[in-house]
Each structure stands twice: as C-alpha cells, then as structure tokens.
Scaffold this motif. Structure first.
Motif: not given
Ligand SMILES: [Fe+2]
Ligand SMILES: [Fe+2]
Length: 167
Positions: A8-14, A61-64, A68-73
């Motif tokens: 979920l956090l990775n999705s929020q990065v994008n 990254l701190d959490c290990g 993954i960086i993707t384009n938003w749809e």
C-alpha cells in the motif's frame, strides 16, 4: 512491516509521483495563461509531492522493502478551462490522497504496526494543510474574480520551497 501494508505504501509512492505530474501540468497551464505566480506556486506543489514520494521510499527501504516505481494508470491530463477549475480539481485530488492515507492508517492499526502508524501520522497531518491550501485558493479566486486575479497572482509568486519532510 507486513507485505500487505508495504504494498500500500509502495502504491502511494507512485500516487505521490502521479500527484507531482498533475501539479506540474497545472503549472504549465498557468504559465501558458500568463498566470506566472500560480505557475510558481504549482511548481512548488510539484516539488513537495516529490518529497512526499521520497519520504515514503526512505521509510520502505528502512523497513527492508525495495520500492518499485511505476507509472500511474491514468494520465494526469492538462485540459483546464480556468484557474478556478485547476483549484477545484486540486482539492478533489487531495481529498482522494487523504482517503488513501486514512485507509493505510486503518490497515496499520489492524496489523498493530505502531511504527508505521507513527510514520503515517505525518501524512495525515500534512493532508489537513493540503486540503486547506486549495479550499483557500478556491475562496480567494471567487472573492477577487477577474479584476483582482492579477494581484492574487503576485501573492502566489512569493511562495518559496521548504522541504518540510525534514521537520
Ligand atoms: Fe503528497
Ligand atoms: Fe498533496
């Protein structure tokens, strides 16, 4: 951190990077309309969204977890009819961002992930300001309308960038 929450956090990065693109588009629109002050303000909004993405990346990254960086749809789109419409679309967008962080906070709570709850708190607070900024922009544009728009543009020109993720 549980993978479910990390995803979920990775999705929020994008989504933050998508937000950055929306505001950069808006900055271009404003400048094309000779509203350079709003263009400046939106450009700083763009920079802020990048710092939000970075803050999430650093935490993952701190959490290990490797983000993954993707384009938003959806493509951000750059067809606007007025500065008022730009501000209204921005407010709607920020409300979506707030809902996303509330959802993540709920998930962290469910999983008893106190560190992530603490981390997400910064974003929950930040969203109050994000929504308030655009609420204010909408009321001000409505107050001044065309005659005062030039003066308001001067005010937005004075915004300077501060990286508040370091506070
Ligand atoms: Fe953001
Ligand atoms: Fe935002």
């Amino acid at each position: 951190m549980k993978k479910e929450l990390a995803d979920l956090l990775n999705s929020q990065v994008n989504f933050e990077l998508y937000s950055a693109h929306i505001y950069l588009n808006m900055s271009c629109y404003c400048r094309a309309e000779s509203l350079d002050g709003f263009g400046n303000w939106m450009d700083i909004q763009y920079q802020e969204e990048i710092t939000h993405a970075k803050k999430l990346i650093n935490y993952l990254l701190d959490c290990g977890y490797t983000p993954i960086i993707t384009n938003w749809e959806d493509s951000p789109g750059s067809e606007y009819n007025s500065i008022l419409e730009v501000a209204q679309i921005s407010l709607m967008h920020e409300k979506v961002v707030t809902e996303r962080f509330n959802y993540m906070m709920n998930k962290a709570k469910e999983l008893d992930d106190f560190a992530t709850m603490n981390f997400l708190n910064w974003f929950i607070n930040e969203q109050i300001e994000e929504e308030a900024n655009f609420e204010k922009m909408i009321s001000q544009i409505n107050l001044v309308k065309d005659a005062g728009l030039y003066l308001l543009d001067q005010e937005y020109a004075s915004r300077t960038f501060v990286d508040n993720t370091q506070e």
